[in-house]
Design a protein around this motif. Structure first.
Motif, mmCIF file in Angstrom:
data_model
loop_
_atom_site.group_PDB
_atom_site.id
_atom_site.type_symbol
_atom_site.label_atom_id
_atom_site.label_comp_id
_atom_site.label_asym_id
_atom_site.label_seq_id
_atom_site.Cartn_x
_atom_site.Cartn_y
_atom_site.Cartn_z
ATOM 1 N N ALA A 9 -2.519 20.106 13.759
ATOM 2 C CA ALA A 9 -3.193 20.019 12.460
ATOM 3 C C ALA A 9 -2.284 19.359 11.431
ATOM 4 C CB ALA A 9 -3.603 21.415 11.998
ATOM 5 N N LEU A 68 -7.711 26.877 7.993
ATOM 6 C CA LEU A 68 -7.718 26.731 9.446
ATOM 7 C C LEU A 68 -7.216 28.033 10.057
ATOM 8 C CD1 LEU A 68 -7.780 25.215 12.183
ATOM 9 C CD2 LEU A 68 -5.502 24.334 11.629
ATOM 10 N N CYS A 70 -6.081 29.758 13.284
ATOM 11 C CA CYS A 70 -5.648 29.572 14.671
ATOM 12 C C CYS A 70 -4.742 30.721 15.097
ATOM 13 C CB CYS A 70 -4.973 28.218 14.871
ATOM 14 S SG CYS A 70 -3.744 27.758 13.647
ATOM 15 N N LEU A 91 -12.197 26.440 9.326
ATOM 16 C CA LEU A 91 -12.114 25.795 10.629
ATOM 17 C C LEU A 91 -11.628 26.850 11.612
ATOM 18 C CD1 LEU A 91 -10.377 22.399 9.724
ATOM 19 C CD2 LEU A 91 -12.771 23.083 9.482
ATOM 20 N N ALA A 93 -10.383 28.014 15.146
ATOM 21 C CA ALA A 93 -9.807 27.665 16.440
ATOM 22 C C ALA A 93 -9.565 28.909 17.286
ATOM 23 C CB ALA A 93 -8.488 26.911 16.242
ATOM 24 N N VAL A 119 -13.306 24.394 15.934
ATOM 25 C CA VAL A 119 -12.292 23.397 16.235
ATOM 26 C C VAL A 119 -12.053 23.287 17.741
ATOM 27 C CG1 VAL A 119 -9.840 22.818 15.902
ATOM 28 C CG2 VAL A 119 -11.213 23.526 13.968
ATOM 29 N N SER A 121 -12.522 22.057 21.291
ATOM 30 C CA SER A 121 -13.046 20.736 21.646
ATOM 31 C C SER A 121 -14.491 20.819 22.126
ATOM 32 C CB SER A 121 -12.169 20.089 22.725
ATOM 33 O OG SER A 121 -12.126 20.892 23.887
ATOM 34 N N SER A 124 -16.823 21.863 19.070
ATOM 35 C CA SER A 124 -16.890 20.727 18.158
ATOM 36 C C SER A 124 -17.811 19.657 18.739
ATOM 37 C CB SER A 124 -15.493 20.141 17.921
ATOM 38 O OG SER A 124 -15.559 18.971 17.135
ATOM 39 N N PRO A 235 -10.988 16.923 17.176
ATOM 40 C CA PRO A 235 -11.839 17.944 16.560
ATOM 41 C C PRO A 235 -11.232 18.577 15.308
ATOM 42 C CG PRO A 235 -10.941 18.721 18.658
ATOM 43 C CD PRO A 235 -10.665 17.253 18.581
ATOM 44 N N ILE A 236 -9.908 18.643 15.226
ATOM 45 C CA ILE A 236 -9.283 19.152 13.999
ATOM 46 C C ILE A 236 -9.606 18.227 12.826
ATOM 47 C CG2 ILE A 236 -7.072 19.551 12.834
ATOM 48 C CD1 ILE A 236 -5.965 20.434 15.607
ATOM 49 N N GLY A 239 -13.249 18.463 11.776
ATOM 50 C CA GLY A 239 -13.508 19.647 10.980
ATOM 51 C C GLY A 239 -13.004 19.515 9.552
#
Length: 349
Positions: A9, A68, A70, A91, A93, A119, A121, A124, A235-236, A239
């Motif tokens: 990211a 984000l 994650c 977002l 993940a 996020v 893959s 997305s 995809p990051i 998003g």
């Protein structure tokens, strides 16, 4: 921000050049976090190893445009709920947030009028090709590092064997989860939550090339496919800049050289994957599924259990959990109890 998704990211943000990072978190890698804070001029970095109180205060104070998430594991649920309360766009993940508390996440999204963009893959990809009149969807899987091992050989697999992922470069837990395909079980449940599907509408096939990420099957016989190189930065970036595509890549697969082959997922080789379909409607068992997996992956990486015992322990834990969670506190209790049972089961192996 020091994990695989976080680092990628930061690469995307650097390339886009249009985002300012207010804060970032890390779990244990303090030196790398300090280095990244200087490089990207991040005002505040936080260690989340013990708790998230300071992070939650920061989120309330700054009200960021984009967050984000994650964070690995069950902890991602609390972070996701707070992000949905304080951000315009989240977002996501971290699959576990939707696996364990999907209804809470969707309620928070609606209540706070926040955008929730996957996020992963595969999800997305689904988001980009989805349309209302879908009969079923398909997610692809690499099959993990042991996909070519004979079933009778799996018992001797070591952590170093499992961590050699054939397609993606990821963190240790998700790489092990790819080998058991628990990760794909998470993704089936995540797709159900994101796109209002039933698990029986979510098919999974092994696709070794890693070029096709998802398909949708429409009622008129049309199949839409999302194809591209396996690169999480795409995809990051999607998003971050949705609905625009501001990320310059221009690296496309050579279609002449592709074969696009697909294989069924062997039930005997990947039993933990199929368990996800059986617990689709039960958030308590879904929480147990995740908690037991977290414990088992750590135990496997420490050479405390064999690879083939991961699925067996998860199944035993899921069988023993019976509950009707109403809120986040209930889920926290189920998570803690599931971890206790998982350790108990491991000790008895």
């Amino acid at each position: 921000m020091t994990g695989s998704i976080g680092l990628q990211a930061l690469e995307v943000i650097k390339k886009l050049g249009s985002f300012r990072i207010l804060a970032g978190t890390y779990h244990t890698n303090h030196n790398l976090a300090q280095k990244l804070a200087r490089e990207f001029e991040i005002a505040k970095i936080l260690c989340t190893k013990d708790d998230y109180d300071e992070l939650f205060w920061l989120m309330e104070h700054h009200r960021p445009d984009v967050t984000l998430v994650c964070v690995p594991g069950f902890a991602s649920l609390s972070v996701t709920l707070k992000a949905l309360q304080t951000s315009r766009r989240v977002l996501l993940a971290s699959k576990e947030a939707l696996v364990c508390g999907g209804w809470l996440v969707k309620e928070a999204k609606e209540k706070n009028h926040c955008e929730l963009i996957p996020v992963d893959s595969e999800h997305s990809a689904l988001m980009q090709i989805y349309e209302p009149e879908v009969e079923k969807v398909l997610l692809t899987s690499s099959g993990g590092a042991l996909r070519d091992w004979e079933i009778q050989e799996l018992n001797r697999a070591k952590p170093e064997d499992v961590l050699k992922h054939p397609v993606w470069k990821m963190g240790k837990r998700i790489t092990v989860d790819s080998a058991t395909m628990v990760n794909k079980g998470f993704e089936v449940l995540e797709a159900c939550e994101l796109f209002q599907l039933e698990a029986k509408q979510v098919e999974v096939l092994i696709h070794r090339e890693g070029l096709v990420h998802a398909m949708v099957f429409l009622k008129d016989g049309t199949v839409k496919m999302h194809l591209g190189f396996p690169d999480m930065k795409i995809p990051i970036a999607y998003g971050l800049t949705y609905p625009k595509r501001s990320f310059e890549n221009k690296s496309w697969p050579n279609l002449i050289e592709t074969t696009l082959k697909f294989e069924y997922v062997d039930r005997e080789k990947y039993p933990a994957f199929y368990l996800a379909y059986e617990i689709e409607k039960d958030y308590a068992k879904r929480t147990a599924y995740n908690a037991a997996d977290e414990v088992c992956v750590e135990a496997f990486l420490q050479n405390r259990i064999k690879f083939t015992q991961i699925a067996k322990v998860i199944e035993k834990v899921v069988e023993r959990i019976e509950a009707n969670p109403r809120d986040l506190e209930d889920l926290k209790s189920i998570d803690a109890e599931s971890r206790r049972i998982a350790e108990e089961v491991i000790e008895c192996l």
